[in-house]
Enzyme design. Structure first.
Site, mmCIF file in Angstrom:
data_model
loop_
_atom_site.group_PDB
_atom_site.id
_atom_site.type_symbol
_atom_site.label_atom_id
_atom_site.label_comp_id
_atom_site.label_asym_id
_atom_site.label_seq_id
_atom_site.Cartn_x
_atom_site.Cartn_y
_atom_site.Cartn_z
ATOM 1 N N GLU B 173 5.130 -6.682 -3.643
ATOM 2 C CA GLU B 173 5.703 -6.450 -4.976
ATOM 3 C C GLU B 173 5.600 -4.984 -5.347
ATOM 4 O O GLU B 173 4.761 -4.253 -4.830
ATOM 5 C CB GLU B 173 5.022 -7.300 -6.037
ATOM 6 C CG GLU B 173 3.517 -7.439 -5.919
ATOM 7 C CD GLU B 173 2.752 -6.151 -5.913
ATOM 8 O OE1 GLU B 173 3.058 -5.281 -6.773
ATOM 9 O OE2 GLU B 173 1.858 -5.980 -5.066
ATOM 10 N N GLU B 315 2.945 -3.754 -2.426
ATOM 11 C CA GLU B 315 4.106 -3.616 -1.518
ATOM 12 C C GLU B 315 4.038 -4.582 -0.338
ATOM 13 O O GLU B 315 4.881 -4.515 0.547
ATOM 14 C CB GLU B 315 4.219 -2.193 -0.932
ATOM 15 C CG GLU B 315 4.305 -1.067 -1.918
ATOM 16 C CD GLU B 315 4.354 0.310 -1.236
ATOM 17 O OE1 GLU B 315 4.446 0.386 0.006
ATOM 18 O OE2 GLU B 315 4.311 1.314 -1.967
#
Lengths: 350, 350
Positions: B173, B315
């Site tokens: 994310e 991420e």
């Protein structure tokens, strides 16, 4: 004792370290967000003397030998397994074979002497000293010329690895009974009782651990007069442990970073650091072993292992399993965009 | 609310699990010597329904979105960074790009809505719902149709990954302010105060954490009547968190193992497990985040992370870093010789 043991280690490259640290601050991530991988990349930069370190080419050397004390029942496995596992290495069936293949690392096995004779084998360097070292409960593990030969076998392995272009050195070991020797050496180096370092090894039950502990106490009492780490290593270890110490010493002398495997390798690394404290600059600890004595050795080394997965296999397997983290730390450090390159906003002024 | 959320998950394959466990006992190593890697291989066998699991083909999907509450100063970085990092992903400069390249994994970014508009970009799927979700301190994060769209975006990403042949799913994310939303959702799911889940995120100072904690407390009070996990997710998270939950639910429904990243992904995974407890069978936790609230989430999930390296990047980077351990666990399980094949002696009878 061979002169080379006392040759000095080069200093870390502080300019490359500072440049690498500055680069970490410019990459597109919050400062420190990659945690220990940032410190790893910076330390490798200092060791390799370049802004962008690499650990693509890696040599793994497994030192194998038998132990006199194994005849007295300190392992869950019969002593014949040392030689059988050397054959398994040669045929490619052991854990370290699988890992070396997958990681694209070179694997070499150095046979320092097994009770069961081993003929010539592919991938196995014959450096036989004797069919196993002496029983540390009855006398020294090695006579002086044997000890020099074991240290030299470690040095020679590092020289071969360097000739092959290795950027990181990994060593492993195989030897039924060698957690007994490692616990004895660790206890002597740290001036701790046997109980602080002893453990189940390959899977002793509670009674077996008590028996093993008593044997280590006996060995520690027998060699209590030895206070010098080199002499403790000669008396209280074994061929493969002395070869590991020789390898770690020489890797540091040649400025080659080392990724240390578990309990046995860490004890050999501690012996190297006690012989030459600067060796410590060149070491990375790969994993926290399930062997209970490992924590005390890591603390004495002042280093924190990267992984903690309950491993207790040896062969260099834990170091091999940690290698991808070192490689990816280098890749992130070398390949991520900077804030300027990516036009990403940096932190807001506080 | 979309029906598919409640479709059941398949059971684990207990026959493959038993066969894999038996195989682990036959490999040339002391029983249990590969620690957690043995359990990993056995669990993957149960999930993939085959004796020798594989996680070579891996898809990584990063869900990106902005948060209404970010306007109130809950991050060390300006809100524009979400969109800037999406551009950085598209250009290949972020940490997850480097990791995906090195690991041979497919990387896809799904943009669910940023405050700063982003035009069409390579490798970025445009699934814009709105320019950021609502401020959870003032109202629900998502209106019902927005929530359904976010969940569906996660489901669609899993379908694309399956079509590409993925053997393991990793999600990540990107969203400035999303540790605030994750802490709020985690606190609601666990019925804990904000202080138990709040942390510095990308690097808030102590005053910033106090401010963030007060805002989360306000959001928890505002939405205290929501007791259903799906409704807590709609009110107290954000587009990318709902997409993550939708992805984890659907991966489990499709029998696809998931490697969960850090704090934010773990909170989304906990929401999925609260919606359907069987989702838990399909999850692996990759790493223990430096974000202090992560430990409570891991405990609630009943899972132990593989790595603990002080990471706090997001991420999907922590999951990517753990991927080599899953791959090597499969390689060891599948390729090591058995005692019989290698003619190595097994343990001595006790």
């Amino acid at each position: 004792m061979p002169d080379w043991i006392h040759h000095p280690c080069p200093p870390l490259d502080r300019a490359s370290e500072a440049a690498a640290l500055a680069r970490q601050g410019e990459l597109t991530k919050p400062p420190g967000a990659l945690g220990r991988l940032e410190q790893l990349a910076v330390r490798l930069a200092a060791q390799q003397g370049r802004l962008k370190p690499r650990v693509e080419r890696v040599c793994i050397t497994v030192f194998a030998a038998d132990h006199g004390i194994a005849a007295r029942g300190v392992s869950a496995f019969p002593q014949a397994v040392t030689a059988e596992m050397v054959r398994n290495f040669a045929r490619g069936g052991a854990a370290i074979n699988v890992l070396a293949r997958q990681l694209g690392a070179t694997l070499e096995v150095v046979n320092l002497g097994t009770v069961t004779p081993i003929g010539p084998l592919a991938q196995v360097v014959d450096a036989t000293i004797a069919p196993g070292c002496g029983d540390i409960g009855l006398g020294p593990a090695m006579q002086v010329p044997q000890f020099a030969a074991a240290l030299q076998a470690g040095r020679a392995a590092v020289e071969r690895a360097l000739a092959a272009g290795t950027e990181l050195f990994i060593a492993g070991e195989m030897g039924i009974g060698n957690t007994t020797a490692a616990a004895a050496l660790g206890a002597a180096l740290l001036d701790l009782p046997a109980a602080a370092l002893v453990g189940p090894g390959t899977g002793l039950d509670a009674d077996g651990v008590v028996h093993k502990c008593r044997l280590i106490e006996g060995a520690l009492a027998l060699h209590a007069s030895a206070r010098d780490p080199l002499e403790q290593l000669r008396r209280l270890s074994g061929f493969e442990l002395a070869a590991l110490t020789g390898a770690y010493l020489h890797a540091a002398q040649r400025g080659l970073p080392v990724l240390v495997d578990g309990f046995i390798c860490s004890v050999a690394a501690l012996a190297a650091v006690r012989i030459q404290p600067a060796v410590s600059d060149w070491l990375h600890l790969s994993h926290a072993s399930a062997e209970p004595g490992h924590a005390a050795i890591c603390t004495a080394l002042g280093l924190t292992p990267l992984l903690d997965l309950g491993l207790r296999l040896g062969e260099g397997s834990g170091a091999a399993l940690a290698l991808p983290l070192l490689r990816l730390a280098c890749d992130l450090h070398g390949q991520m965009a900077t804030f300027a390159e990516a036009q990403v906003s940096d932190r807001q002024p506080v």
